[in-house]
Design an enzyme around this catalytic site. Structure first.
Site, PDB file in Angstrom:
ATOM      1  N   GLY A 149       0.816  -1.214   0.000  1.00  0.00           N
ATOM      2  CA  GLY A 149       0.000   0.000   0.000  1.00  0.00           C
ATOM      3  C   GLY A 149       0.844   1.256   0.000  1.00  0.00           C
ATOM      4  CB  CYS A 150       3.794   2.249   1.984  1.00  0.00           C
ATOM      5  SG  CYS A 150       2.987   2.147   3.604  1.00  0.00           S
ATOM      6  CB  THR A 151       5.038   0.341  -2.939  1.00  0.00           C
ATOM      7  OG1 THR A 151       5.991  -0.120  -1.967  1.00  0.00           O
ATOM      8  CG2 THR A 151       5.701   0.426  -4.300  1.00  0.00           C
TER       9      THR A 151
END
Length: 157
Positions: free
Chosen positions: A46-48
């Site tokens: 998700g952060c990527t």
């Protein structure tokens, strides 16, 4: 823990980025709006997605006099790997002791796969050129985060 209040001056900070430079909120006062976004952990799915969306929209943020700063509790070395792997073109800041996350009210109890732990509650803050907090996004969609923040800026929030 509560978020800072919209309309108030945003809590100030100075943190190190992925290459060890000090980045302060005051660096942007009078010059740029700031999207300050807190994310749990570099190089996770998700952060990527969220970071790559911001990377790809860099020219749109720049056209609106806006800088984006990502904050996580990761050490600078891990942030540097994340920046290099995905060619990120904005600063990621290391908040290893989560002091800034606590100031912004985004360090809290999380639940994942049946266990509870303390961590970053994915949240974004829009700070205007005067250093005032204009918007808090606490329901962040990682896939549309960049466009959601751009829409807020374009609409004058």
């Amino acid at each position: 823990m509560a978020f800072p209040k919209i309309g108030n001056l945003a809590p100030v900070f100075t943190l190190k980025n992925s290459v060890g430079e000090s980045i302060s909120l005051k660096d942007f006062k009078g010059k740029n709006n700031v999207v300050l976004y807190f994310y749990p952990k570099a190089s996770t799915p998700g952060c990527t997605v969220q970071a790559c969306g911001i990377r790809d929209a860099a020219s749109e943020f720049a056209a609106l006099d806006t800088v984006v700063l990502g904050v996580s509790p990761d050490p600078a070395q891990k942030l540097l790997k994340f920046v290099d792997k995905y060619a990120l073109n904005f600063d990621l800041l290391a908040d290893e002791d989560h002091a800034l996350a606590e100031k912004y009210g985004v360090w809290g109890l999380k639940k994942f796969m049946g266990r509870e732990f303390m961590g970053i509650l994915r949240t974004s803050f829009l700070i205007n050129k005067e250093g005032r907090l204009m918007h808090i996004m606490d329901k962040v969609n990682t896939k549309t985060h960049d466009q959601d923040m751009l829409a807020l800026i374009r609409n004058g929030i």
